[in-house]
Design a protein around this motif. Structure first.
Motif, PDB file in Angstrom:
ATOM      1  N   MET A 108       0.827  -1.210   0.000  1.00 42.99           N
ATOM      2  CA  MET A 108       0.000   0.000   0.000  1.00 42.99           C
ATOM      3  C   MET A 108       0.863   1.262   0.000  1.00 42.99           C
ATOM      4  O   MET A 108       0.556   2.246  -0.687  1.00 42.99           O
ATOM      5  N   CYS A 109       1.949   1.244   0.731  1.00 42.32           N
ATOM      6  CA  CYS A 109       2.869   2.387   0.712  1.00 42.32           C
ATOM      7  C   CYS A 109       3.471   2.574  -0.673  1.00 42.32           C
ATOM      8  O   CYS A 109       3.636   3.710  -1.145  1.00 42.32           O
ATOM      9  N   ALA A 110       3.781   1.465  -1.332  1.00 44.90           N
ATOM     10  CA  ALA A 110       4.319   1.565  -2.689  1.00 44.90           C
ATOM     11  C   ALA A 110       3.281   2.138  -3.654  1.00 44.90           C
ATOM     12  O   ALA A 110       3.612   2.901  -4.566  1.00 44.90           O
ATOM     13  N   GLY A 111       1.992   1.785  -3.450  1.00 47.44           N
ATOM     14  CA  GLY A 111       0.934   2.385  -4.262  1.00 47.44           C
ATOM     15  C   GLY A 111       0.837   3.878  -4.028  1.00 47.44           C
ATOM     16  O   GLY A 111       0.645   4.665  -4.973  1.00 47.44           O
ATOM     17  N   LEU A 112       0.988   4.311  -2.782  1.00 47.25           N
ATOM     18  CA  LEU A 112       0.987   5.740  -2.477  1.00 47.25           C
ATOM     19  C   LEU A 112       2.182   6.442  -3.109  1.00 47.25           C
ATOM     20  O   LEU A 112       2.076   7.591  -3.556  1.00 47.25           O
ATOM     21  N   ASP A 113       3.318   5.755  -3.144  1.00 48.87           N
ATOM     22  CA  ASP A 113       4.489   6.342  -3.827  1.00 48.87           C
ATOM     23  C   ASP A 113       4.154   6.654  -5.277  1.00 48.87           C
ATOM     24  O   ASP A 113       4.531   7.715  -5.796  1.00 48.87           O
ATOM     25  N   ARG A 114       3.453   5.738  -5.943  1.00 46.78           N
ATOM     26  CA  ARG A 114       3.049   5.963  -7.343  1.00 46.78           C
ATOM     27  C   ARG A 114       2.100   7.147  -7.438  1.00 46.78           C
ATOM     28  O   ARG A 114       2.215   7.988  -8.324  1.00 46.78           O
ATOM     29  N   ALA A 115       1.136   7.215  -6.514  1.00 48.48           N
ATOM     30  CA  ALA A 115       0.187   8.322  -6.531  1.00 48.48           C
ATOM     31  C   ALA A 115       0.906   9.660  -6.349  1.00 48.48           C
ATOM     32  O   ALA A 115       0.576  10.656  -7.006  1.00 48.48           O
ATOM     33  N   ALA A 116       1.887   9.689  -5.461  1.00 51.67           N
ATOM     34  CA  ALA A 116       2.616  10.931  -5.202  1.00 51.67           C
ATOM     35  C   ALA A 116       3.375  11.404  -6.432  1.00 51.67           C
ATOM     36  O   ALA A 116       3.558  12.620  -6.621  1.00 51.67           O
ATOM     37  N   GLU A 117       3.803  10.482  -7.276  1.00 51.02           N
ATOM     38  CA  GLU A 117       4.484  10.891  -8.506  1.00 51.02           C
ATOM     39  C   GLU A 117       3.541  11.679  -9.414  1.00 51.02           C
ATOM     40  O   GLU A 117       3.955  12.634 -10.065  1.00 51.02           O
TER      41      GLU A 117
END
Length: 282
Positions: A108-117
């Protein structure tokens, strides 16, 4: 119907261009006087399979950005994407896929990393995170809090607001403190599906009359939302896309002009840095 002489912003709704009403819902919103939308990506398992890798969030985010672009063509103002990972995904990953809470947290944190990009590149306005609003184990609760704290760190990094899906409460001062510790001011943390009063973050108030009256009379910053889910098999779920414009008319008729200005001009500027008046005229 007379036009409304104010921006009208729905701060949190979902659009599904393939399986739901999509742009028809946007047209309903605009026809009643709505001008601006913050469109939150649907939970990832509603637009595909339960993600197994960070790259599988991309489709969810891209679908949301595409429908936002199309919605902007319909609106007198514009729409913005809010991207992130629904906190309920933790249960899908742990209960359905058998992941350990720590592994679910990391995905889930990795998904948020993508969203932040997407936010960093100017393709999205804000992030969405939170924690379950239902009973979970202590391990899942702590993993969920870790995900939310990671969202705050990302929000500080890309300088954006963070919308939260959490348990029902009128006090999230501890969560607001977590955000501030990581560099996100408390007013840029937004509790979706809020009541009329909230300690800590900015409330995004569900647009029923009792909640709105409490928010209007509080004198505090607030936003308005429907949480329209755009699912044809749940047509009566939450509130419909016409609700915010209708409630704005009701607030104005009730003498709450200052509250309407707060919810649709002042608070969007304070939280997201958006100028709804100029976006409307431009």
């Amino acid at each position: 119907m007379d036009e409304l002489d104010t921006p009208v912003v729905d701060n949190h709704l979902h659009l599904d261009p393939d399986n739901g009403r999509g742009l028809d819902a946007v047209e309903d919103f605009a026809r009643l006087g709505g001008t601006h939308l913050l469109v939150v990506n649907k939970p990832s398992w509603h637009l595909g399979d339960i993600p197994k890798s960070p790259s599988e969030f991309e489709h969810v985010f891209a679908t949301t950005i595409d429908v936002v672009d199309a919605a902007t063509e319909v609106l007198p103002g514009r729409a913005w994407p809010v991207l992130g990972v629904h906190p309920g995904l933790v249960s899908r990953l742990v209960d359905d896929r058998g992941l350990a809470p720590e592994a679910a947290r990391d995905l889930m944190c990795a998904g948020l990393d993508r969203a932040a990009e997407f936010v960093r590149n100017g393709d999205a306005l804000a992030l969405k995170s939170g924690r379950p609003h239902y009973e979970v184990t202590d391990a899942v609760w702590e993993a969920s809090n870790d995900v939310m704290r990671h969202a705050f760190a990302l929000g500080a990094e890309v300088d954006c607001a963070v919308q939260l899906h959490t348990e029902a409460t009128d006090d999230l001062t501890e969560v607001a403190a977590w955000a501030e510790d990581r560099g996100v001011p408390a007013h840029k943390v937004v509790k979706h599906y809020a009541g009329g009063r909230l300690a800590g973050p900015t409330p995004s108030v569900m647009s029923d009359k009792d909640r709105l009256e409490a928010a209007a009379e509080s004198g505090e910053p607030f936003l308005m939302e429907t949480d329209f889910v755009d699912e044809p098999d749940r047509p009566g779920a939450v509130l419909g896309p016409k609700t915010v414009p209708r409630r704005v008319r009701w607030l104005l008729d009730s003498g709450h002009d200052a509250a309407v200005e707060r919810a649709h001009v002042e608070t969007p500027a304070r939280v997201y840095g958006i100028d709804t008046r100029s976006a409307l005229s431009g």
